[in-house]
Design an enzyme around this catalytic site. Structure first.
Site, mmCIF file in Angstrom:
data_model
loop_
_atom_site.group_PDB
_atom_site.id
_atom_site.type_symbol
_atom_site.label_atom_id
_atom_site.label_comp_id
_atom_site.label_asym_id
_atom_site.label_seq_id
_atom_site.Cartn_x
_atom_site.Cartn_y
_atom_site.Cartn_z
ATOM 1 C CB SER A 11 -0.998 0.007 1.322
ATOM 2 O OG SER A 11 -1.312 1.437 1.425
ATOM 3 C CG HIS A 36 -3.964 -1.508 -1.513
ATOM 4 N ND1 HIS A 36 -5.174 -2.306 -1.892
ATOM 5 C CD2 HIS A 36 -4.054 -1.087 -0.387
ATOM 6 C CE1 HIS A 36 -5.916 -2.207 -0.885
ATOM 7 N NE2 HIS A 36 -5.557 -1.098 -0.267
ATOM 8 C CG ASP A 38 -5.010 2.395 1.071
ATOM 9 O OD1 ASP A 38 -5.766 1.430 1.020
ATOM 10 O OD2 ASP A 38 -3.602 2.066 1.638
ATOM 11 C CG MET A 40 -8.033 7.085 2.874
ATOM 12 S SD MET A 40 -7.161 7.163 4.195
ATOM 13 C CE MET A 40 -6.489 5.435 4.182
ATOM 14 C CG HIS A 69 -9.214 0.006 -0.273
ATOM 15 N ND1 HIS A 69 -8.246 -0.288 1.153
ATOM 16 C CD2 HIS A 69 -10.458 -0.028 0.104
ATOM 17 C CE1 HIS A 69 -9.368 -0.305 1.801
ATOM 18 N NE2 HIS A 69 -10.619 -0.270 1.277
ATOM 19 C CG MET A 71 -11.208 3.369 2.441
ATOM 20 S SD MET A 71 -9.569 2.998 3.258
ATOM 21 C CE MET A 71 -8.247 3.138 1.637
ATOM 22 C CG MET A 140 -11.557 -2.434 5.577
ATOM 23 S SD MET A 140 -9.974 -1.924 4.915
ATOM 24 C CE MET A 140 -8.859 -1.278 6.166
ATOM 25 C CG ASP A 178 -5.994 -2.908 3.702
ATOM 26 O OD1 ASP A 178 -5.018 -2.623 3.869
ATOM 27 O OD2 ASP A 178 -6.621 -2.335 2.674
HETATM 28 C C1 DX5 Z 1 -6.131 1.608 5.674
HETATM 29 C C2 DX5 Z 1 -5.698 1.119 4.421
HETATM 30 C C3 DX5 Z 1 -4.544 0.317 4.470
HETATM 31 C C4 DX5 Z 1 -3.120 0.452 4.986
HETATM 32 C C5 DX5 Z 1 -2.660 -0.531 5.521
HETATM 33 O O1 DX5 Z 1 -7.182 2.318 5.627
HETATM 34 O O2 DX5 Z 1 -6.398 0.555 3.751
HETATM 35 O O3 DX5 Z 1 -4.298 -0.433 3.068
HETATM 36 O O4 DX5 Z 1 -2.246 1.419 4.301
HETATM 37 O O5 DX5 Z 1 -1.371 -0.037 6.469
HETATM 38 P P1 DX5 Z 1 -0.623 -1.137 7.294
HETATM 39 O O6 DX5 Z 1 -0.164 -2.405 6.564
HETATM 40 O O7 DX5 Z 1 0.564 -0.026 7.877
HETATM 41 O O8 DX5 Z 1 -1.514 -1.491 8.312
HETATM 42 ZN ZN ZN Z 2 -6.552 -0.405 1.567
#
Ligand code: DX5
Ligand code: ZN
Length: 224
Positions: A11, A36, A38, A40, A69, A71, A140, A178
């Site tokens: 990620s 990956h 993320d 947000m 992903h 969010m 998650m 994740d």
């Molecule tokens: C959290 C993300 C994850 C996050 C994982 O909301 O969806 O992808 O980056 O990070 P680690 O592996 O550090 O928990």
């Molecule tokens: Zn993620």
């Protein structure tokens, strides 16, 4: 149990955002399987990251699948933009959309692989009537929003139950975990049935990305 080969999806949330393209190229060279992303929005989760323009800007840094992903609230409004920017799979949260089947259909229509994600507290029953429509389920294992959080053990029975649900229906669906995935718990989540491991801090927080990725795979890299 699962028999699919394990995929490692670093990620970029934990990467150096000032050198994002270099970081994506570095984990690609280090043996990652997917990248990956993320995304947000500060509404669905209490953090902000990046949108399609950044995805487009780093697309040329790797030939690996880009795994978005989302969010974000109102994911339907952004599916085509992320696809056009170069996302190969697009995952929407069941909790983020009132018409989940419609959102998943929009991802399918975009040409991307279809993913659905569940927060730690959301029961598997949310997938009952959409499981046949998806290629990937992202469970998650932290509350979404931030990297570097601790793995929530209570999700493990959900991984096992999902693997059973997929087998029972004779489907071929990836189970992605994740959040808080570390060398210390990969054997557990793989044993539970996960086959795609997202890792942020366990890759980008390490000095050597190749060693980090190989360690997550459970093997020592050649020459180390
Ligand atoms: C959290 C993300 C994850 C996050 C994982 O909301 O969806 O992808 O980056 O990070 P680690 O592996 O550090 O928990
Ligand atoms: Zn993620």
């Amino acid at each position: 149990m699962n028999t699919s080969p394990i995929k490692i999806a670093p990620s970029i949330l934990s990467a150096d955002f000032g050198r994002l393209a270099e970081e994506v190229a570095a984990v690609t060279a280090a043996g990652a399987d997917w990248i990956h992303l993320d995304v947000m929005d500060g509404h669905f989760v209490p953090n902000l990251t990046f949108g399609p323009a950044i995805v487009k800007a780093i697309r040329g840094a790797s030939a690996l699948p880009f795994d978005a992903h989302l969010m974000i609230a109102r994911p339907d409004d952004f599916i085509d933009a992320f696809r056009a920017a170069g996302a190969d799979s697009i995952t929407v949260h069941a909790e983020s959309t009132p018409h989940l089947h419609r959102s998943l259909s929009r991802v399918r229509a975009s040409g991307a692989r279809v993913g659905v994600s569940l927060n730690p507290h959301t029961p598997l029953s949310a997938l009952e009537y959409v499981l046949d429509e998806v290629d990937l389920v992202l469970l998650m294992t932290v509350n979404p929003g931030f990297g570097g959080q601790s793995f929530i053990q209570a999700v493990r029975p959900k991984i096992r139950a999902l693997r059973e649900m997929i087998s029972r229906r004779h489907l071929s669906v990836d189970i992605q975990v994740d959040g808080g995935v570390k060398p210390a718990n990969v054997d557990q989540v793989i044993g539970d049935g996960a086959n795609v491991l997202v890792a942020g801090s366990a890759v980008f927080g390490q000095p050597d990305y190749q060693v980090a990725i190989q360690t997550l795979r459970g093997s020592t890299p050649v020459g180390v």
